[in-house]
Scaffold this active site. Structure first.
Site, PDB file in Angstrom:
ATOM      1  N   GLY A   1       0.658  -1.292   0.076  1.00 11.98           N
ATOM      2  CA  GLY A   1      -0.008  -0.105   0.123  1.00 11.98           C
ATOM      3  C   GLY A   1       0.852   1.237  -0.101  1.00 11.98           C
ATOM      4  O   GLY A   1       0.408   2.518   0.461  1.00 11.98           O
TER       5      GLY A   1
ATOM      6  N   HIS B   1       0.385 -18.828 -16.348  1.00  8.92           N
ATOM      7  CA  HIS B   1       0.265 -18.262 -18.030  1.00  8.92           C
ATOM      8  C   HIS B   1      -0.692 -17.288 -18.146  1.00  8.92           C
ATOM      9  O   HIS B   1      -1.575 -17.171 -17.479  1.00  8.92           O
ATOM     10  CB  HIS B   1      -0.070 -19.546 -18.630  1.00  8.92           C
ATOM     11  CG  HIS B   1      -1.247 -20.307 -18.172  1.00  8.92           C
ATOM     12  ND1 HIS B   1      -2.535 -19.763 -18.911  1.00  8.92           N
ATOM     13  CD2 HIS B   1      -1.686 -21.293 -17.370  1.00  8.92           C
ATOM     14  CE1 HIS B   1      -3.571 -20.277 -18.259  1.00  8.92           C
ATOM     15  NE2 HIS B   1      -2.876 -21.169 -17.390  1.00  8.92           N
TER      16      HIS B   1
ATOM     17  N   HIS C   1       2.883  -5.410  -6.246  1.00 11.07           N
ATOM     18  CA  HIS C   1       3.598  -6.323  -5.698  1.00 11.07           C
ATOM     19  C   HIS C   1       3.190  -7.863  -5.195  1.00 11.07           C
ATOM     20  O   HIS C   1       1.907  -7.776  -4.757  1.00 11.07           O
ATOM     21  CB  HIS C   1       4.009  -5.747  -4.168  1.00 11.07           C
ATOM     22  CG  HIS C   1       4.912  -6.467  -3.338  1.00 11.07           C
ATOM     23  ND1 HIS C   1       5.320  -6.132  -1.921  1.00 11.07           N
ATOM     24  CD2 HIS C   1       5.415  -7.562  -3.366  1.00 11.07           C
ATOM     25  CE1 HIS C   1       5.919  -6.812  -1.546  1.00 11.07           C
ATOM     26  NE2 HIS C   1       6.085  -7.806  -2.221  1.00 11.07           N
TER      27      HIS C   1
HETATM   28  C1  LIG Z   1      -4.745  -7.664   5.815  1.00 11.56           C
HETATM   29  C2  LIG Z   1      -3.815  -6.880   6.575  1.00 11.56           C
HETATM   30  C3  LIG Z   1      -3.051  -5.893   5.696  1.00 11.56           C
HETATM   31  C4  LIG Z   1      -4.492  -6.018   7.656  1.00 11.56           C
HETATM   32  O1  LIG Z   1      -3.872  -5.337   8.519  1.00 11.56           O
HETATM   33  P1  LIG Z   1      -4.439  -4.320   9.488  1.00 11.56           P
HETATM   34  O2  LIG Z   1      -5.236  -3.313   8.514  1.00 11.56           O
HETATM   35  O3  LIG Z   1      -3.180  -3.888  10.460  1.00 11.56           O
HETATM   36  O4  LIG Z   1      -5.598  -5.222  10.203  1.00 11.56           O
HETATM   37  P2  LIG Z   1      -5.499  -6.056  11.686  1.00 11.56           P
HETATM   38  O5  LIG Z   1      -4.136  -6.614  11.612  1.00 11.56           O
HETATM   39  O6  LIG Z   1      -5.769  -4.829  12.696  1.00 11.56           O
HETATM   40  O7  LIG Z   1      -6.564  -7.067  11.348  1.00 11.56           O
HETATM   41  C5  LIG Z   1      -7.912  -6.498  11.247  1.00 11.56           C
HETATM   42  C6  LIG Z   1      -8.942  -7.850  11.290  1.00 11.56           C
HETATM   43  O8  LIG Z   1      -8.705  -8.642  10.130  1.00 11.56           O
HETATM   44  C7  LIG Z   1      -8.233  -9.882  10.503  1.00 11.56           C
HETATM   45  N1  LIG Z   1      -6.917 -10.263   9.493  1.00 11.56           N
HETATM   46  C8  LIG Z   1      -5.893  -9.358   9.345  1.00 11.56           C
HETATM   47  N2  LIG Z   1      -4.995 -10.178   8.257  1.00 11.56           N
HETATM   48  C9  LIG Z   1      -5.857 -11.244   8.097  1.00 11.56           C
HETATM   49  C10 LIG Z   1      -5.618 -12.367   7.225  1.00 11.56           C
HETATM   50  N3  LIG Z   1      -4.466 -12.324   6.264  1.00 11.56           N
HETATM   51  N4  LIG Z   1      -6.586 -13.213   6.961  1.00 11.56           N
HETATM   52  C11 LIG Z   1      -7.594 -13.207   7.471  1.00 11.56           C
HETATM   53  N5  LIG Z   1      -7.976 -12.261   8.655  1.00 11.56           N
HETATM   54  C12 LIG Z   1      -7.095 -11.284   8.719  1.00 11.56           C
HETATM   55  C13 LIG Z   1      -7.766  -9.707  11.719  1.00 11.56           C
HETATM   56  O9  LIG Z   1      -7.769 -10.860  12.460  1.00 11.56           O
HETATM   57  C14 LIG Z   1      -8.505  -8.696  12.538  1.00 11.56           C
HETATM   58  O10 LIG Z   1      -9.778  -9.220  12.756  1.00 11.56           O
HETATM   59  P3  LIG Z   1     -10.756  -8.725  13.979  1.00 11.56           P
HETATM   60  O11 LIG Z   1     -11.235  -7.337  13.669  1.00 11.56           O
HETATM   61  O12 LIG Z   1     -11.779 -10.033  13.819  1.00 11.56           O
HETATM   62  O13 LIG Z   1      -9.920  -8.722  15.268  1.00 11.56           O
HETATM   63  C15 LIG Z   1      -2.657  -7.630   7.029  1.00 11.56           C
HETATM   64  O14 LIG Z   1      -3.103  -8.424   8.137  1.00 11.56           O
HETATM   65  C16 LIG Z   1      -1.839  -8.334   6.039  1.00 11.56           C
HETATM   66  O15 LIG Z   1      -2.488  -9.753   5.679  1.00 11.56           O
HETATM   67  N6  LIG Z   1      -0.748  -8.026   5.512  1.00 11.56           N
HETATM   68  C17 LIG Z   1      -0.185  -8.768   4.568  1.00 11.56           C
HETATM   69  C18 LIG Z   1       1.390  -9.132   5.117  1.00 11.56           C
HETATM   70  C19 LIG Z   1       2.145  -9.698   3.908  1.00 11.56           C
HETATM   71  O16 LIG Z   1       1.604 -10.285   3.212  1.00 11.56           O
HETATM   72  N7  LIG Z   1       3.381  -9.703   3.846  1.00 11.56           N
HETATM   73  C20 LIG Z   1       4.271 -10.049   2.857  1.00 11.56           C
HETATM   74  C21 LIG Z   1       5.515  -9.132   2.767  1.00 11.56           C
HETATM   75  S1  LIG Z   1       6.541  -9.982   1.503  1.00 11.56           S
END
Ligand SMILES: CC(C)(COP(=O)(O)OP(=O)(O)OC[C@H]1O[C@@H](n2cnc3c(N)ncnc32)[C@H](O)[C@@H]1OP(=O)(O)O)[C@@H](O)C(=O)NCCC(=O)NCCS
Length: 189
Positions: free
Chosen positions: A69, A136, A145
């Site tokens: 983001g 593909h 990303h």
């Molecule tokens: C989705 C994401 C962006 C949300 O982050 P955030 O805005 O900080 O949200 P939070 O961590 O506060 O989570 C909010 C809610 O979503 C849920 N949640 C967060 N990530 C989730 C996921 N991957 N799958 C399912 N539920 C998810 C949390 O459990 C929380 O639920 P609740 O409100 O019932 O407690 C983050 O969790 C994520 O997946 N980031 C990607 C990390 C990644 O792929 N990194 C790779 C680097 S190479």
């Protein structure tokens, strides 16, 4: 071997630097960042020094800023580097597998063990991270990303600056809109 400067030196930059070393096509002269990082490479100052770095004869740059983001930062850095005149080579780790019929745009990064299959089109400044799979005929927009271990099944379209989280799966023929964030481990059906 031509010189290259890394712009922004966080965790992702370490991966980029490692792949550049393994490719053996460029010599890393150092990096720019807001401050000195924990790195074996030389700190060359902030991005304000980039013009002077270019004028000193270093014509290649790799953007080390990873993102979720934060596509806007990479867009701004790209414009700045292009305005100065830098070339942004495509960095592909030797362990990645890229089809001869796939296309990849400038400044994109393909990490260790990633696969880009036949007739896929990857835009500019994209990150196809470690062990990601772009099947593909997928089309991945500029600045997107595809995070570690994510899977794009065949003919998926990913919009500009979208983020596909680690180990997420997008099933075939689906479209992910620009700037979207797909959570880690999600399945888009
Ligand atoms: C989705 C994401 C962006 C949300 O982050 P955030 O805005 O900080 O949200 P939070 O961590 O506060 O989570 C909010 C809610 O979503 C849920 N949640 C967060 N990530 C989730 C996921 N991957 N799958 C399912 N539920 C998810 C949390 O459990 C929380 O639920 P609740 O409100 O019932 O407690 C983050 O969790 C994520 O997946 N980031 C990607 C990390 C990644 O792929 N990194 C790779 C680097 S190479």
């Amino acid at each position: 071997m031509e010189d290259i400067v890394i712009v922004g030196f966080g965790g992702h930059a370490k991966s980029v630097a490692d792949c550049i070393e393994r490719e053996g096509k460029y010599h890393i002269v150092g990096y720019t960042d807001l401050q000195k990082a924990d790195s074996q490479y030389s700190y060359m100052g902030t991005d304000d020094e980039l013009q002077a770095i270019f004028d000193s004869g270093i014509k290649n740059a790799a953007i080390g800023v990873g993102y979720m983001g934060k596509g806007e930062i990479r867009r701004q850095l790209y414009s700045k580097l292009k305005d100065i005149g830098f070339k942004l080579p495509i960095i592909v780790d030797p362990s990645a597998s890229v089809s001869d019929t796939a296309a990849i745009g400038e400044g994109s990064f393909v990490g260790k063990g990633a696969i880009i299959n036949t007739e896929a089109g990857v835009g500019k400044m994209v990150i196809i991270n470690t062990k990601a799979l772009v099947e593909h005929e997928c089309v991945v927009g500029d600045y997107a990303h595809v995070a570690v271990g994510a899977v794009l099944c065949g003919q998926v379209k990913v919009g500009e600056a979208a983020f596909i989280g680690a180990n997420a799966t997008v099933i075939q023929c689906r479209e992910v809109k620009g700037n979207a964030i797909i959570p880690a481990g999600a399945t888009i059906r």
